[in-house]
Design a protein around this motif. Structure first.
Motif, short mmCIF file in Angstrom:
data_model
loop_
_atom_site.label_atom_id
_atom_site.label_comp_id
_atom_site.label_asym_id
_atom_site.label_seq_id
_atom_site.Cartn_x
_atom_site.Cartn_y
_atom_site.Cartn_z
N LYS A 1 45.84 21.83 69.98
CA LYS A 1 45.04 22.36 71.09
C LYS A 1 45.56 23.72 71.57
N VAL A 2 46.87 23.90 71.58
CA VAL A 2 47.38 25.19 72.06
C VAL A 2 47.25 26.29 71.01
N THR A 3 47.08 25.90 69.74
CA THR A 3 46.88 26.91 68.69
C THR A 3 45.41 27.10 68.35
N GLY A 4 44.53 26.35 69.02
CA GLY A 4 43.10 26.50 68.76
C GLY A 4 42.63 25.83 67.49
N LYS A 5 43.46 24.97 66.89
CA LYS A 5 43.08 24.31 65.64
C LYS A 5 42.38 22.97 65.85
N ALA A 6 42.44 22.45 67.05
CA ALA A 6 41.74 21.19 67.33
C ALA A 6 40.23 21.42 67.22
N VAL A 7 39.56 20.50 66.56
CA VAL A 7 38.12 20.65 66.33
C VAL A 7 37.35 19.76 67.30
N TYR A 8 36.61 20.41 68.18
CA TYR A 8 35.64 19.73 69.04
C TYR A 8 34.27 19.84 68.37
N ALA A 9 33.34 19.04 68.82
CA ALA A 9 32.01 19.09 68.20
C ALA A 9 31.41 20.48 68.28
N VAL A 10 31.66 21.17 69.39
CA VAL A 10 31.07 22.50 69.56
C VAL A 10 31.67 23.51 68.57
N ASP A 11 32.84 23.19 67.96
CA ASP A 11 33.48 24.08 67.01
C ASP A 11 32.99 23.91 65.58
N VAL A 12 32.27 22.83 65.30
CA VAL A 12 31.91 22.48 63.93
C VAL A 12 31.04 23.58 63.30
N ASN B 1 31.37 11.66 62.08
CA ASN B 1 32.66 12.32 62.20
C ASN B 1 32.93 12.53 63.68
N THR B 2 33.81 11.71 64.24
CA THR B 2 34.10 11.79 65.67
C THR B 2 35.15 12.86 65.91
N THR B 3 34.77 13.91 66.59
CA THR B 3 35.68 15.01 66.90
C THR B 3 36.41 14.73 68.22
N TYR B 4 37.31 15.63 68.57
CA TYR B 4 37.84 15.59 69.94
C TYR B 4 36.68 15.78 70.91
N LEU B 5 36.81 15.18 72.08
CA LEU B 5 35.80 15.33 73.12
C LEU B 5 36.32 16.26 74.21
N GLY B 6 35.53 17.24 74.58
CA GLY B 6 35.87 18.09 75.71
C GLY B 6 35.42 17.45 77.00
N GLY B 7 35.95 16.27 77.28
CA GLY B 7 35.52 15.48 78.43
C GLY B 7 34.48 14.46 78.02
N GLY B 8 34.58 13.26 78.60
CA GLY B 8 33.60 12.21 78.32
C GLY B 8 33.07 11.61 79.60
N PHE B 9 33.96 10.92 80.35
CA PHE B 9 33.65 10.38 81.68
C PHE B 9 32.48 9.41 81.67
N GLY B 10 32.13 8.85 80.51
CA GLY B 10 30.98 7.95 80.40
C GLY B 10 29.72 8.65 79.91
N ARG B 11 29.62 9.95 80.14
CA ARG B 11 28.39 10.68 79.75
C ARG B 11 28.18 10.62 78.24
N LYS B 12 29.25 10.65 77.47
CA LYS B 12 29.10 10.73 76.02
C LYS B 12 29.08 9.36 75.36
N THR B 13 28.55 8.39 76.09
CA THR B 13 28.25 7.10 75.49
C THR B 13 26.80 7.03 75.03
N HIS B 14 26.03 8.08 75.27
CA HIS B 14 24.61 8.06 74.94
C HIS B 14 24.32 8.72 73.59
N GLY B 15 23.15 8.41 73.03
CA GLY B 15 22.83 8.86 71.68
C GLY B 15 21.68 9.82 71.57
N GLU B 16 21.15 10.33 72.70
CA GLU B 16 19.96 11.16 72.61
C GLU B 16 20.22 12.45 71.84
N ILE B 17 21.40 13.02 71.99
CA ILE B 17 21.70 14.29 71.31
C ILE B 17 21.78 14.07 69.80
#
Length: 721
Positions: A205-216, A385-401
């Motif tokens: 994460k500090v080197t920017g190598k962690a892959v979030y979904a938005v980075d794919v 392919n489950t990436t790192y999540l940039g926050g979830g808090f319950g919101r990312k339990t849904h499948g519409e996206i």
């Protein structure tokens, strides 16, 4: 295949891993409290050791910033005797029954279960693997297994100094039977859990190598932006694709539930076209819905005479007595958005034969079911392919996206498409923590003790949207009827000793998409209950701490965190000049958390200077992670309590982005001191229990400073903040 069949389970997994060479695989046995039948005793989450000595564990828990994977690695490495920092973590790509948590029936990361659910299975499987490696080494060295021990990835014979790497023993160990009841390490050998160790994901994460979904990024990838119905229950009436077909970069316009996705060569091109798209939506009965109307519906619910009792302790009639001092109050909370820092997004490559997703999700099985219901995608055709999540808090339990991305990809012949919501899409058309209203009535005796309490809740039953049958859940939890934990958690199961106690729920359905928000019902019921306890203490003329302690007889854990936070905040001494203090304590997700808020209130508003937090979560696997979660929870909950709300007008959300849905700013963040209370309690959750006490402790501090009782959130509706 029966889940408890070890040989068959291992064989099936080994067949899939053949390309990696010889491996030792040990499946995880579910914890005893989660076993629903003999057939559910074995989960196909695995520990895998290959001939290089690499230790990998495959677990269906998403990493969304809470450090779960690091804590799991500590548990595994400690029991196995491996080098924890070299352990690899894999997420399964297919949400099959093998990876479902028993009590939810789904592969889903919710409920602060990442450590407490998997702790015992990880220890057991690691001990099994250690004994198999030890037995293989004992046969090779011709010594008794008791003469050997495992440390840092080696089986060691202390008398001779011989050390055999795990990898050299894998082939022999893999032919041995898996021991049913291995010996776990005694407490004096548990030297890794309970320690502050750096998180495994920090370097990435500090080197920017962690892959979030938005980075794919995928070769030939296109981008999608959404245009969704502003009224939540509306659907598309008409779309004029030609209105944007000539705009730069536009490739396709795709109809999706509640709107459309515009696909283009870049996201900005897609976004501009989506905004310009000529689209109309169906009228709905909710087109005139407003926050004021919802509040009126809730107030009507509080007066209904046909509401069944959900929770009863003692004598129901005693809760209606006027033989004593009667204290009454009503509280309410608004809709809340989740406001994850990483916007909602998913990349899909989808055809009728195969669908592959790159997504930061908490709900892999929800994604599966969404695609199965809408597109008939079968489980064997779906790869996530489950990436790192940039926050979830319950919101990312849904499948519409995921559905939007899959439909967009299919519309362009299976090419990869990344669909990305703007912040406005998520705040205006996303999912919300439910709004609720609650009425309390308590009777105090001459000594100022609560002899009876009655609670009426009015609001939606969100649990039904997640397959929870309120009547079945009532039977399973010892309640009488109509029990929805997503609405009544923290009320029906509150820990205070009150002899006569009644809770009921006037259900008011809303045409608004609802979603668990960090700590779910406890996020509002903690505010309701702990605010009312403070009101009762004031009515009784008693100190808020002493009042809570007097109603906690036999509640060792609650008393322990109350005593600790009182010590931290020097509650028995006068507060510093200009400082007001407020107290709250809430049990949730198996943990007890007490907080004291120190705030300064003047003509410029309220300034929270310090928050003291005491938590009993059982053994703190990584104290750094526990402290970080408590600090983050305080900041999250403080922003919510001060300013956050979503209001409805003409059937749609009025807020859109951080200018009118503000998060706490860095200059507003208080100092947060955390103390971990360890008294031998069972493991509890950490990601959510720090949320519920903050709002009531803050409101109670405000009362201490001004004698003004705030009974609805956010505070900005009442004072300058």
């Amino acid at each position: 295949m029966k889940p408890q069949d070890f040989s068959l389970t291992r064989r099936s997994f080994l067949a899939g891993a053949a390309a990696a060479g010889v491996v030792l695989v040990v499946p995880l046995r579910l914890p005893a409290w989660a076993q629903q039948s003999e057939d559910a005793r074995i989960s196909q989450a695995f520990i895998r050791i290959d001939t290089s000595g690499q230790v990998t564990f495959v677990l269906p828990t998403s990493e969304m910033g809470q450090g779960t994977h690091t804590g799991q690695a500590q548990i595994l490495a400690e029991e196995l005797g491996a080098d924890w920092s070299s352990i690899a973590v894999e997420m399964p790509k297919q949400p099959t029954p093998d990876y479902r948590v028993t009590f939810t029936g789904q592969m889903r990361s919710v409920g602060s279960f990442g450590i407490r659910y998997w702790h015992d299975p990880l220890r057991l499987a690691a001990a099994q693997a250690r004994e198999m490696l030890t037995q293989a080494a004992a046969e090779r060295l011709d010594v008794a297994p008791a003469a050997l021990h495992a440390e840092n990835g080696f089986i060691v014979h202390s008398n001779s100094g011989q050390r055999i790497p795990f990898g050299e023993l894998v082939e022999d160990a893999s032919s041995l039977p898996v021991p049913e009841e291995p010996t776990l390490r005694p407490d004096d050998e548990r030297t890794l859990t309970g320690r502050r160790v750096p998180r495994l994901d920090t370097p990435l994460k500090v080197t920017g190598k962690a892959v979030y979904a938005v980075d794919v990024e995928r070769e030939g990838m296109l981008y999608g932006a959404v245009r969704l119905a502003p009224v939540f229950s509306a659907e598309v009436e008409s779309i004029d694709e030609g209105s944007v077909s000539e705009m730069p970069g536009v490739v396709a316009v795709v109809r999706v539930p509640r709107g459309a996705v515009v696909v283009a060569d870049s996201w900005w091109q897609a976004k501009r076209a989506a905004d310009a798209l000529e689209i109309t939506f169906t009228p709905t009965p909710a087109d005139t819905l407003s926050t004021d109307e919802i509040d009126g519906m809730f107030r009507d619910g509080l007066e209904r005479a046909d509401v069944p009792v959900t929770t009863l302790r003692g004598d129901a009639e005693a809760t209606l007595s006027t033989d004593g001092q009667v204290v009454e109050a009503e509280y309410s909370v608004p809709l809340l958005a989740h406001a994850c820092m990483e916007p909602i997004n998913c990349t899909a490559e989808s055809t009728e034969e195969r669908t592959e997703l790159w997504i930061g999700t908490q709900g892999q099985d929800v994604v599966r079911m969404t695609l199965e219901n809408a597109l008939q995608v079968q489980a064997e055709q779906l790869f996530i392919n489950t990436t790192y999540l940039g926050g979830g808090f319950g919101r990312k339990t849904h499948g519409e996206i995921a559905l939007q991305a899959a439909l967009a990809s299919r519309a362009v012949g299976g090419r990869p498409v990344k669909v990305l919501w703007a912040r406005e899409d998520d705040v205006r058309q996303g999912q919300y923590r439910q709004t609720m209203r609650c009425r309390f009535q308590a009777v105090l005796d001459d000594a100022g003790n609560i002899t009876g309490m009655r609670i009426r809740v009015a609001g939606p039953q969100m649990g039904r949207e997640y397959g929870i049958d309120p009547e079945q859940r009532a039977q399973a939890t010892g309640n009488l009827a109509n029990f929805d934990p997503f609405s009544l958690g923290g009320l029906s199961d509150m820990r205070y000793v009150i002899p006569n106690f009644v809770v009921d729920h006037a259900v008011v359905d809303l045409p608004i998409p609802l979603c668990p928000w960090r700590s779910i019902a406890h996020s509002f019921n903690g505010f309701f209950f702990e605010s009312f306890m403070d009101e009762c203490a004031v009515a009784a003329g008693r100190d808020p701490l002493e009042f809570r302690r007097s109603h906690s007889e036999g509640q060792e854990r609650m008393l322990a965190v109350l005593d600790r936070v009182a010590e931290m905040s020097r509650w028995d001494e006068p507060a510093a000049e200009g400082i007001a203090r407020g107290l709250a304590v809430v049990e949730s997700y198996g943990s007890y958390v007490a907080q004291v808020v120190e705030a300064r209130v003047d003509d410029d508003g309220i300034d929270v200077e310090r928050v003291h937090v005491a938590i009993d979560c059982g053994r703190a696997i990584n104290p750094d992670q526990v402290e970080a979660q408590m600090q983050g929870s305080v900041i999250d909950a403080l922003g919510m309590a001060l300013r956050q709300k979503v209001t409805i007008n003409d059937g749609r959300a009025e807020q859109s982005n951080f200018h009118d849905y503000p998060l706490l700013r860095i200059g507003e963040a208080p100092s947060v001191s955390v103390s971990i209370v360890e008294i031998g309690s069972p493991l509890g959750g950490v990601g959510e229990p720090g949320i519920p006490p903050l709002a009531p402790a803050l409101a109670n501090a405000l009362f201490a400073a001004t004698q003004q009782r705030v009974r609805s959130l956010p505070l900005s509706d009442h004072i300058q903040v």
